[in-house]
Structures are given as structure tokens and as C-alpha cells.
Design an enzyme around this catalytic site. Sequence first.
Site, PDB file in Angstrom:
ATOM      1  N   SER A  58       0.835  -1.192   0.000  1.00 33.54           N
ATOM      2  CA  SER A  58       0.000   0.000   0.000  1.00 33.54           C
ATOM      3  C   SER A  58       0.877   1.253   0.000  1.00 33.54           C
ATOM      4  O   SER A  58       2.098   1.161   0.067  1.00 33.54           O
ATOM      5  CB  SER A  58      -0.886   0.015   1.243  1.00 33.54           C
ATOM      6  OG  SER A  58      -0.074   0.261   2.379  1.00 33.54           O
ATOM      7  N   LYS A  59       0.227   2.380  -0.033  1.00 33.31           N
ATOM      8  CA  LYS A  59       0.921   3.677  -0.064  1.00 33.31           C
ATOM      9  C   LYS A  59       1.970   3.809   1.039  1.00 33.31           C
ATOM     10  O   LYS A  59       2.963   4.506   0.889  1.00 33.31           O
ATOM     11  CB  LYS A  59      -0.113   4.801   0.094  1.00 33.31           C
ATOM     12  CG  LYS A  59      -0.788   5.144  -1.207  1.00 33.31           C
ATOM     13  CD  LYS A  59      -1.089   6.644  -1.247  1.00 33.31           C
ATOM     14  CE  LYS A  59      -1.445   7.089  -2.643  1.00 33.31           C
ATOM     15  NZ  LYS A  59      -2.868   7.139  -2.913  1.00 33.31           N
ATOM     16  N   ARG A  60       1.682   3.147   2.148  1.00 37.91           N
ATOM     17  CA  ARG A  60       2.589   3.163   3.281  1.00 37.91           C
ATOM     18  C   ARG A  60       4.008   2.706   2.886  1.00 37.91           C
ATOM     19  O   ARG A  60       5.001   3.110   3.465  1.00 37.91           O
ATOM     20  CB  ARG A  60       2.012   2.199   4.322  1.00 37.91           C
ATOM     21  CG  ARG A  60       2.415   2.355   5.734  1.00 37.91           C
ATOM     22  CD  ARG A  60       1.383   1.665   6.618  1.00 37.91           C
ATOM     23  NE  ARG A  60       1.117   0.279   6.228  1.00 37.91           N
ATOM     24  CZ  ARG A  60       1.941  -0.740   6.474  1.00 37.91           C
ATOM     25  NH1 ARG A  60       3.083  -0.547   7.097  1.00 37.91           N
ATOM     26  NH2 ARG A  60       1.616  -1.965   6.109  1.00 37.91           N
ATOM     27  N   GLY A 116       5.382   3.219   0.005  1.00 43.60           N
ATOM     28  CA  GLY A 116       5.956   4.065  -1.049  1.00 43.60           C
ATOM     29  C   GLY A 116       5.001   4.125  -2.229  1.00 43.60           C
ATOM     30  O   GLY A 116       3.811   3.858  -2.074  1.00 43.60           O
TER      31      GLY A 116
END
Length: 428
Positions: A200-202, A204
Site C-alpha cells: 500500500s501507499k505506506r 511508497g
Amino acid sequence: MTVVRFAPSPTGFLHIGSARTALLNWLYARHTGGKFLLRIEDTDQARSDKKFLEEILEDMKWMGLDWDAEPVYQSSRFDVYRETAKSLLRQGKAYTEGDAIIFKVEKGREIEVNDIIHGKIVFNTDEIKDQVMIKSDGSPAYNYCCVVDDAYLKITHIIRGDDHISNTPKQILLYEALGVELPKFAHMPLMMGSDGAKLSKRHGAVAVEEYKKEGFLPEALTNYLLLLGWSPGEDREIISMEEAVKLFELEKMRDVQSRFDAQKLRWMNGEYIMKKNTKELLPLIKKQLLTEGIDFSEKKDEYIEKLIDMYKIRIKTLKEFVELTDQFFVDEYVMDEKGKRKYLDKEPNKQNISLFADRLERLDEFSHENIESLCRTLAEENNFKPADIIHPTRMAISGKTRGAGLFEMMELLGKEKVIERLRKTATG
Ligand code: GLU
């Protein structure tokens, strides 16, 4: 003939996990001489957006994934879904609940899926609820229209992520009810983040668009995604799409989750940048300069090409090229604070720079060889190390502690600019 499809929902950007699904479907089609189709799953009209669709298609083209027919839009097939549901209703295989049409799931049955990647998986229909086909608002549910369309498109292999495994028995029941032949299924283990959690965005960047903006080359991204779960053997890591088309086998995909390793992708991108010749890189670099808002209109191609030659072995992304070379295009480059403190905010470095500027002033041919020998002579005469001029000079003319060879940088910047920057730093 093999017929596969990629079925994106245009409700967001193209996630690299989906891009990998698209890539593997495409490869399988090309490897088998089959067809790669596109189906746009835009049944949720409130959340679907043309802007997302355009971006997804753009990204696919960028990655070299061409499709073999006009895309099929689910939003244009609501009549077919309704008619098909009504026929199941007439056959007693479905019932209505208000305006919704619901498929009756026969209990007490075992459904066996021979997945190409996972092998045999068995489901019991006691665990499967009756399936909504048409929702009360008239729109079709995913599992239902997916089957209607896969049958209509005569899809032979459904290659998709593991997150759809639990949908497969539901879809198989619908294939049976519609009396159409079952496709083969291949569920790919998902790509996880570096810590093993869902990517996920976490972790990168997850949108293909972001990689594009950072200056990743499509060849590097596809090469990287391809190797997650599949390998051409012999520990080979760099493989072109043409070769992958020849060698790819779905049956050889590993039944293990892979982790997305951003560092490795960067390394691979650097390899692809290095392999490209300067002429090939020029338009890509110009595009990246534009993206970063650097005006290069005054510069000749030759100048940018020289820069590319000097920097292409030092960068992992095209964006890094711009970060390292802005001082060749603008005078207002940022001074690295740490470097400034280390090399410029102390004597005798400023004096050395001033001395260097005086001597450079008298240099007729401003070539890197001449600049270098001048620098060495100066150091000898004054009893300091060449590094005592080199580091402060690099900081003064570029604002950076790293870059290409200093003397080549100076030659390209030109006498006037170099002396101007040295003097400004010496007196600043
Ligand atoms: N639109 C679905 C998805 O993006 C497609 C699933 C499928 O391939 O059946 O996950």
C-alpha cells in the site's frame, strides 16, 4: 486459441499490482499467439471516472501492453446482464427480492478448481451464500457480470490475483447455470510490501503513474514486475520483453508471495538507463526536465547530450538526473547545507577558490585537461592537496557534494560561468 483479458475498474489509478496482472496476461497471450483483451469494469458509475480510464490506458501503452480489440465496457451491457438474469429466473435458477435478481446456490456440493498456479482447491457450497446478480438499482454484481462477459468474450484463461480465489467457486456455479464451458484459472500470489503486509501507499509509490513521473523506464518496470513469481532460469535478472514473450510459461509461476523491493527496482532502472545510448536518452531526459520545470530552451542538444554522457552512469532514475544537473541549466541552484559548511564556510578554502579563479582567468583553452593540470600546479605551488581546491570548487559551481568529474563539469559550464560562480562564493 488462447484468449485472456485484463479487467480494470476505472475507479482509481493503475496500481503496480494490477499492472503486473496486465503484464502477465499480455505475456501469456503473446507467448501462445493468442489474444489479449481489455474489459472495462465500470458498472459503478458513480465511482468510475473517464480520467482514471484514460490514465490506465496511457500507462498500459507506456508499458508496451497493447490489446487486440476495442475494449468492452460493462456500462454498455446492462441490457445483456438483465436479459441473461431473466432467463435464469425463467429456468428457476434464480429468484427476485424486490427489484434485485438473486442466484440460487445449490447447497452441499463440492467445487473443485484446478488452478494452474496453486493446484487443486476445493470449496464447499455450504459456505457460499446465494449470489446477487442484478442489484435493486439495476446494476449487475461483479461475480455475475464477470462471468457473463468472460463467456461472451470466450476467455480461455483467467489470470488474476489471489484476492479473487474466493470468487472463483461462485463464478463456476454461474458458468454451470449459464451452460457455458469453464475457462482455466490461474491465481497469482499477491505482491506484498517489504514488511510482508499488503502493498500500500505506506510502502511508497504504488501507482504506475508515480513511477513514470520519477523517471523509471517502462522496460525496467516490466522487467522487475515480471520477475516477481517467475524466472527465466539461470539466475538471470535482466530480460527484455521480446525474450520474456519467448520464454514465459504460466505453469512455471511460483506459488509464493513476493515482496516488492523498491531498491531492486531502482537498481534495475539504473541498469536500463546505462544500457541506453545518449540519443535514446535525450528525449526522455528532456521530458523529465520539463516535468521538473527546468527551462532548457537555450541549450543545444549537444550540451544536454554531453551531460547525459557524464551522468548516466550515476543515476538510478531520470529524476535523479535533473536533481544532479540543475546547475547546468539555472543559476539559482540550491546549496547543500552540509557540504557548504564542510567545504566553503572555512578558510583557506575560500582563498583557494579565489586563487583558482585568478589562474583560470588566464587560461586560454578552457579544456578539462588544462583545468586539471592548472589545479594540480596550483596545489603544488601553494603546498596544499588538490582536494582542497576540488571539493570547494565543486560546491561553489554546483551546490552539490557529488556529481560527474569536476573538470569535465567545469569545461561544460564554460569559463565565464565557472569564474563568476567561484568569485561569488569566494566573496560571499
Ligand atoms: N475488476 C476486477 C479487479 O480489478 C477484475 C477481476 C477479474 O480479473 O476477474 O480486480
